[in-house]
Scaffold this motif. Sequence first.
Motif, PDB file in Angstrom:
ATOM      1  N   GLY A 113       8.419  -9.004   1.331  1.00 21.06           N
ATOM      2  CA  GLY A 113       8.422  -8.666  -0.090  1.00 21.06           C
ATOM      3  C   GLY A 113       8.143  -9.865  -0.979  1.00 21.06           C
ATOM      4  N   THR A 114       8.760 -10.980  -0.664  1.00 21.94           N
ATOM      5  CA  THR A 114       8.547 -12.186  -1.465  1.00 21.94           C
ATOM      6  C   THR A 114       7.071 -12.576  -1.445  1.00 21.94           C
ATOM      7  OG1 THR A 114      10.745 -12.941  -0.831  1.00 21.94           O
ATOM      8  CG2 THR A 114       9.260 -14.600  -1.764  1.00 21.94           C
ATOM      9  N   LYS A 146      11.119  -2.574   4.530  1.00 25.88           N
ATOM     10  CA  LYS A 146      12.134  -1.825   3.791  1.00 25.88           C
ATOM     11  C   LYS A 146      11.666  -0.357   3.763  1.00 25.88           C
ATOM     12  CE  LYS A 146      13.719  -5.847   1.279  1.00 25.88           C
ATOM     13  NZ  LYS A 146      13.772  -6.563  -0.010  1.00 25.88           N
ATOM     14  N   ASP A 198       8.959  -4.956  -9.312  1.00 26.49           N
ATOM     15  CA  ASP A 198       9.430  -5.266  -7.956  1.00 26.49           C
ATOM     16  C   ASP A 198      10.153  -4.000  -7.487  1.00 26.49           C
ATOM     17  OD1 ASP A 198      10.881  -5.941  -5.737  1.00 26.49           O
ATOM     18  OD2 ASP A 198      11.699  -7.805  -6.564  1.00 26.49           O
TER      19      ASP A 198
END
Length: 431
Positions: A96-97, A236, A210
């Motif tokens: 995700g980052t 996720k 996000d």
Amino acid sequence: MNLKSIYGNFVCDEVFEYGERILKGLKGRFECIDEIAEYNQQKVLKAMQDAHVGEASLGGTSGYGYNDIGRDAVELTYAKAFGTEDALVRPQIICGTHALTVALSGNLRPGDELLYISGMPYDTLHEVIGIREARGSLADYGVSFDCAELTDDGHFDYEAIKNKIKPNTRLIGIQRSRGYSTRPTLSVEEIGDVIDYVKRLKPDVKVMVDNCYGEFTETIEPSQRGADMIVGSLIKNPGGGLAPVGGYIAGTKECVENASYRLSAPGLGKELGPTLGLNKNFLQGFFLAPTVTAGAEKGAIFAAAVYEKLGYSVNPSSDAPRYDIIQAVTFNDPDAVIAFCRGIQAAAPVDSYVVPEPWDMPGYDDPVIMAAGAFVSGSSIELSADGPMRAPYTVYFQGGLTFYHAKMGILMSLQRLCDAGIVDKSRLCSL
Ligand SMILES: *Cc1c(COP(=O)(O)O)cnc(C)c1O
């Protein structure tokens, strides 16, 4: 059938029976979650059919990855399901980052300002943005940052947002999920309303959400309420547990294209990127994601109800509306955080015999204890828990590929708290 006998392998009778009593009270709540999952299942099915997913889409490419029809089908499926013009869904996006970094750096230029309006962003983004000094950060490239805090009760502060928007505010960031904080998660409706507001104030500003942990918890995503980009991780919710790596950026053609030049190279963009045989995992995982997310959400509600009744502060409460799969439980006691995480670990299908310890994780300010016995390393749609070792000693619990596994994790966490003398087992019978 004797459920108690199988649970007897893991927890004592008091813990099991306490859990059963809690579950009885959650039936109505679970039905509502099933309805959302049912809607989203058909939504994903429609997206796959409309994207013309075929057997040939399940193959993959290597090397440059030119003309990867499976990759195109994956990206079209995401775009259709999330109501966007385009999407970048790639195994080359590590997490995700990374996805957020690609989205931000592709869409910001020197002199621009990034304004977060949901309070300070998730910990790992501090170095990306340069809030904490880091080589290669957006700040290093001349992109400034500002932040409008949420109000005390966790909602957008319209007045503060208005005051923070400057002529060079190019991109507005909104974090849907709580991350490592105890503020409420923001609903798509609330996010949509604030997007309408900022676009009225500055029509050319772009909005990035996000979306980590939020996918499929509601029937629409923030992209369907005006976000130019939504960004998330495939380990996720949307990977459904089957994606072994990956991230996505779904949004307008322009934003996705800008991001693509950062992910690969200017001039190359989306045309390159081998899928290395992962298209099938991505598609199958996305297909299962609505029900997997629902199971994880039920697990989070069960956790809230179990610990709420014991007198701990939980966030959200078991009866609050929910827009992500994260459950925070505040123990005010570092030993309880450790016991909780060890219980989650002991419930894992993989590495159940490992004993987690707090450690200094890259990207985080404080030592963090993490419990994860996952098929995919670091996956947090699988049953997992983590707690930064700082007051008020809150543990964040999420995931579970099935509700039954999440249930076991929570029961085992409670068992460990009993074993450590933090919770009095005999008290459970009277609750
Ligand atoms: C998980 C998460 C991220 C990204 O984390 P990764 O571990 O890099 O995948 C970013 N923002 C939020 C809100 C998250 O929950």
